[in-house]
Design a protein around this motif. Structure first.
Motif, PDB file in Angstrom:
ATOM      1  N   ARG A 218       0.825  -1.214   0.000  1.00  0.00           N
ATOM      2  CA  ARG A 218       0.000   0.000   0.000  1.00  0.00           C
ATOM      3  C   ARG A 218       0.858   1.262   0.000  1.00  0.00           C
ATOM      4  N   ASP A 219       1.945   1.235   0.786  1.00  0.00           N
ATOM      5  CA  ASP A 219       2.832   2.404   0.813  1.00  0.00           C
ATOM      6  C   ASP A 219       3.471   2.657  -0.549  1.00  0.00           C
ATOM      7  N   LEU A 220       3.912   1.578  -1.205  1.00  0.00           N
ATOM      8  CA  LEU A 220       4.519   1.742  -2.528  1.00  0.00           C
ATOM      9  C   LEU A 220       3.505   2.240  -3.547  1.00  0.00           C
ATOM     10  N   ALA A 221       2.269   1.716  -3.469  1.00  0.00           N
ATOM     11  CA  ALA A 221       1.241   2.156  -4.415  1.00  0.00           C
ATOM     12  C   ALA A 221       0.878   3.622  -4.208  1.00  0.00           C
ATOM     13  N   ALA A 222       0.977   4.094  -2.959  1.00  0.00           N
ATOM     14  CA  ALA A 222       0.617   5.481  -2.681  1.00  0.00           C
ATOM     15  C   ALA A 222       1.768   6.452  -2.919  1.00  0.00           C
ATOM     16  N   ARG A 223       2.941   5.935  -3.252  1.00  0.00           N
ATOM     17  CA  ARG A 223       4.095   6.820  -3.442  1.00  0.00           C
ATOM     18  C   ARG A 223       3.961   7.639  -4.719  1.00  0.00           C
ATOM     19  N   PRO A 225       5.335   8.959  -8.162  1.00  0.00           N
ATOM     20  CA  PRO A 225       6.183   8.260  -9.139  1.00  0.00           C
ATOM     21  C   PRO A 225       7.639   8.708  -9.106  1.00  0.00           C
ATOM     22  N   HIS A 226       7.907   9.929  -8.647  1.00  0.00           N
ATOM     23  CA  HIS A 226       9.282  10.438  -8.615  1.00  0.00           C
ATOM     24  C   HIS A 226       9.958  10.217  -7.260  1.00  0.00           C
ATOM     25  N   ASP A 227       9.253   9.590  -6.333  1.00  0.00           N
ATOM     26  CA  ASP A 227       9.819   9.354  -5.001  1.00  0.00           C
ATOM     27  C   ASP A 227      10.590   8.038  -5.012  1.00  0.00           C
ATOM     28  N   LEU A 228      11.911   8.136  -5.022  1.00  0.00           N
ATOM     29  CA  LEU A 228      12.774   6.951  -5.034  1.00  0.00           C
ATOM     30  C   LEU A 228      13.596   6.859  -3.753  1.00  0.00           C
ATOM     31  N   THR A 229      13.085   7.454  -2.681  1.00  0.00           N
ATOM     32  CA  THR A 229      13.792   7.362  -1.404  1.00  0.00           C
ATOM     33  C   THR A 229      13.722   5.935  -0.875  1.00  0.00           C
ATOM     34  N   PRO A 230      14.702   5.511  -0.084  1.00  0.00           N
ATOM     35  CA  PRO A 230      14.705   4.127   0.419  1.00  0.00           C
ATOM     36  C   PRO A 230      13.481   3.825   1.267  1.00  0.00           C
ATOM     37  N   ILE A 231      13.071   2.564   1.254  1.00  0.00           N
ATOM     38  CA  ILE A 231      11.945   2.094   2.060  1.00  0.00           C
ATOM     39  C   ILE A 231      12.452   1.828   3.478  1.00  0.00           C
ATOM     40  N   ASP A 232      11.826   2.477   4.466  1.00  0.00           N
ATOM     41  CA  ASP A 232      12.247   2.292   5.857  1.00  0.00           C
ATOM     42  C   ASP A 232      11.166   1.641   6.708  1.00  0.00           C
ATOM     43  N   ILE A 243      13.831  -6.208   0.700  1.00  0.00           N
ATOM     44  CA  ILE A 243      13.708  -4.751   0.809  1.00  0.00           C
ATOM     45  C   ILE A 243      15.055  -4.089   0.543  1.00  0.00           C
ATOM     46  N   GLY A 244      16.137  -4.706   1.053  1.00  0.00           N
ATOM     47  CA  GLY A 244      17.456  -4.153   0.770  1.00  0.00           C
ATOM     48  C   GLY A 244      17.771  -4.144  -0.713  1.00  0.00           C
ATOM     49  N   ALA A 245      17.434  -5.251  -1.396  1.00  0.00           N
ATOM     50  CA  ALA A 245      17.661  -5.301  -2.845  1.00  0.00           C
ATOM     51  C   ALA A 245      16.794  -4.274  -3.570  1.00  0.00           C
ATOM     52  N   MET A 246      15.565  -4.082  -3.092  1.00  0.00           N
ATOM     53  CA  MET A 246      14.684  -3.086  -3.715  1.00  0.00           C
ATOM     54  C   MET A 246      15.229  -1.682  -3.507  1.00  0.00           C
ATOM     55  N   ASN A 247      15.725  -1.402  -2.305  1.00  0.00           N
ATOM     56  CA  ASN A 247      16.315  -0.079  -2.058  1.00  0.00           C
ATOM     57  C   ASN A 247      17.547   0.140  -2.932  1.00  0.00           C
ATOM     58  N   GLY A 248      18.373  -0.910  -3.077  1.00  0.00           N
ATOM     59  CA  GLY A 248      19.527  -0.790  -3.965  1.00  0.00           C
ATOM     60  C   GLY A 248      19.115  -0.529  -5.399  1.00  0.00           C
ATOM     61  N   PHE A 249      18.064  -1.224  -5.845  1.00  0.00           N
ATOM     62  CA  PHE A 249      17.577  -0.999  -7.208  1.00  0.00           C
ATOM     63  C   PHE A 249      17.077   0.435  -7.375  1.00  0.00           C
ATOM     64  N   MET A 250      16.356   0.952  -6.366  1.00  0.00           N
ATOM     65  CA  MET A 250      15.854   2.319  -6.485  1.00  0.00           C
ATOM     66  C   MET A 250      16.992   3.327  -6.456  1.00  0.00           C
ATOM     67  N   ARG A 251      18.050   3.022  -5.676  1.00  0.00           N
ATOM     68  CA  ARG A 251      19.212   3.934  -5.694  1.00  0.00           C
ATOM     69  C   ARG A 251      19.860   3.962  -7.074  1.00  0.00           C
ATOM     70  N   ARG A 252      20.017   2.775  -7.674  1.00  0.00           N
ATOM     71  CA  ARG A 252      20.596   2.756  -9.026  1.00  0.00           C
ATOM     72  C   ARG A 252      19.683   3.457 -10.025  1.00  0.00           C
ATOM     73  N   LEU A 253      18.384   3.241  -9.877  1.00  0.00           N
ATOM     74  CA  LEU A 253      17.438   3.905 -10.782  1.00  0.00           C
ATOM     75  C   LEU A 253      17.483   5.414 -10.591  1.00  0.00           C
ATOM     76  N   GLU A 254      17.592   5.855  -9.330  1.00  0.00           N
ATOM     77  CA  GLU A 254      17.668   7.296  -9.072  1.00  0.00           C
ATOM     78  C   GLU A 254      18.928   7.891  -9.682  1.00  0.00           C
ATOM     79  N   ARG A 255      20.054   7.141  -9.587  1.00  0.00           N
ATOM     80  CA  ARG A 255      21.282   7.652 -10.202  1.00  0.00           C
ATOM     81  C   ARG A 255      21.147   7.721 -11.721  1.00  0.00           C
ATOM     82  N   GLN A 256      20.482   6.722 -12.305  1.00  0.00           N
ATOM     83  CA  GLN A 256      20.297   6.752 -13.755  1.00  0.00           C
ATOM     84  C   GLN A 256      19.424   7.940 -14.172  1.00  0.00           C
TER      85      GLN A 256
END
Length: 479
Positions: A218-223, A225-232, A243-256
């Motif tokens: 639900r939290d991810l669905a409500a985010r 689209p430009h919010d790529l901050t880590p999930i805490d 969750i760690g792998a997802m946060n790493g993926f979002m960090r790489r996506l944010e850098r891209q």
């Protein structure tokens, strides 16, 4: 003639994600697992329960059978030199506790002849032992009902009679089998009830365990689209890896995404002045009537075009390097090979013809874990920056310094002043902007590569000249 159908245009709706491929839910897996365990465990428990019930039934009815035989043996007396049996009612009352079973009995004298009762063949081991339990066909006929027998000896030592009387009592197995099946049935009923309880509890536990994941969804669905901050969000330990792998993926996506944004902003910022200057020079050339002045204007346009081409190459190189630092696999790279490849490419002969360029590498490997292409691009930019903005001979080398791997480029000039040195390497640092040449973009590429692989860019003016160096964590040599 009908016109061919055109393909449908894709709008925002077509960008919606399709259905996610799913497998069995955790609830279904738990229910299936419990049912499988119950099925296998039920078979094992049925066999164990039947064996236990059969043993319990045999022990119980054997005691009844032995009690009846002892009662009959106790009623035997000797009269006129011959054994006489007065069959007690209590013996048959004991056997009557199994009302559906048939019974038989016999008394044998010392010579083996039946004194009273029914003929029942005695097995040889029982005959030799003088008593005991055994199984045989009821009535001694093959194919008839099976029965359980016990033989009890009664010894006499009198003047007119001496010997052993064998009392044999038999009973069919109906009550025993019914008792064994009843115990097995009761055990399976308890097991079935426990299995249903386990299934219900398992489903409840899985549902309770899945609540954090449902909240996370639900939290991810409500985010945004430009919010790529880590999930805490607090999640179970088993899900923390995902969750760690997802946060790493979002960090790489944010850098891209940041890399693409930087490329667009760099393009707008860096190209505005040179393009405007080219347009002005072209307009002047279009209005110029003096041949000498026209040739000078065309020469300036050519120089600016070359400078603009170099700037575009650097910008595209920076975008490529930043992309590869996130996507390329880290491998063992010898910085001596990188320096040698850059020198052998002979790009310096095009940038500064006739300029002295030397390579200084030792025999010991200088290993790092990085991307070869990214390091090569960074080294090329360091060399090009030294050739364009440095003075005198340029040297390039690689070595281990203070436990770190260093790829360096040194020229003979004093380097920039302290104020410029503090700003150099930033994305928008420019030198001679009116001439359309970038002084900071090449160093910005080198700095991005160094930081991507856990290192830094060091700019060091000194007595021997100005040195720009990539300082990276050293790695062990890989065979």
């Amino acid at each position: 003639m009908t016109e061919p159908a055109l393909p449908e245009t894709t709008g925002p709706e077509s960008a919606e994600p399709g259905p996610v491929a799913t497998t069995l839910s955790l609830k279904s897996r738990v229910v299936r697992g419990v049912l499988s365990l119950l099925f296998v465990g039920g078979i094992v428990m049925a066999l164990v329960a039947f064996g236990y019930g059969r043993a319990a039934a045999r022990a119980s009815y054997d005691r009844l059978l032995l009690g009846a035989a002892n009662e009959i043996a106790g009623s035997v007396t000797v009269s006129d030199g011959a054994p006489v049996a007065d069959l007690p009612v209590a013996a048959f009352q004991l056997l009557a506790l199994a009302p559906d079973d048939r019974i038989t009995y016999s008394l044998r004298g010392p010579d083996g002849r039946v004194i009273t009762g029914f003929e029942t063949p005695l097995p040889e081991p029982v005959r030799k032992a003088g008593g005991g339990f055994f199984d045989a066909e009821f009535g001694g006929l093959a194919g008839s009902e099976r029965a359980r027998f016990v033989t009890v000896p009664r010894r006499f030592a009198e003047r007119d009679f001496s010997g052993t009387i064998l009392v044999t009592v038999g009973q069919t197995l109906r009550a025993r089998n019914a008792m064994a099946l009843g115990l097995t049935r009761d055990a399976l009923i308890v097991l079935g009830l426990a299995g249903v309880l386990l299934i219900v509890l398992g489903a409840l536990v899985v549902e309770r365990t899945m609540r954090p994941l449902e909240g996370l969804a639900r939290d991810l669905a409500a985010r945004d689209p430009h919010d790529l901050t880590p999930i805490d969000t607090a999640v179970p330990a088993e899900v923390a890896g995902m969750i760690g792998a997802m946060n790493g993926f979002m960090r790489r996506l944010e850098r891209q995404i940041a890399s693409m944004r930087n490329l667009i902003s760099d393009t707008a910022h860096q190209l505005r002045t040179p393009v405007a200057a080219l347009r002005v020079q072209a307009e002047l050339a279009a209005e110029e009537t003096d041949p000498e002045a026209l040739r000078a204007t065309v020469a300036r346009i050519a120089r600016r075009s070359r400078s603009l081409g170099d700037l575009l190459d650097q910008m595209l190189s920076r975008a490529l390097v930043i992309h590869r630092t996130d996507s390329a696999r880290r491998v063992a790279v010898d910085l001596r090979d990188v320096a040698l490849a850059v020198i052998e490419a002979q790009d310096h002969a095009l940038i500064a013809p006739g300029r002295e360029v030397a390579l200084e590498i030792g025999e010991s490997p200088v290993m790092v874990l990085a991307d070869d292409l990214s390091l090569t691009e960074a080294a090329k930019n360091l060399l090009a920056n030294a050739l364009r903005h440095g003075a005198g001979a340029v040297r390039m080398g690689a070595a281990i310094e203070a436990g770190a791997a260093v790829l360096w480029v040194r020229d003979a000039g004093p380097g920039p002043d302290a104020a410029t040195l503090a700003r150099i390497g930033a994305r928008f640092e420019r030198n001679a902007a009116s001439r359309g040449r970038s002084a900071g973009l090449g160093l910005s590429i080198a700095r991005a590569v160094a930081e991507a692989f856990g290192g830094r860019l060091a700019l060091e003016p000194g007595a021997g000249g100005f040195r720009a160096a990539l300082i990276l964590p050293a790695a062990e040599e890989v065979p």
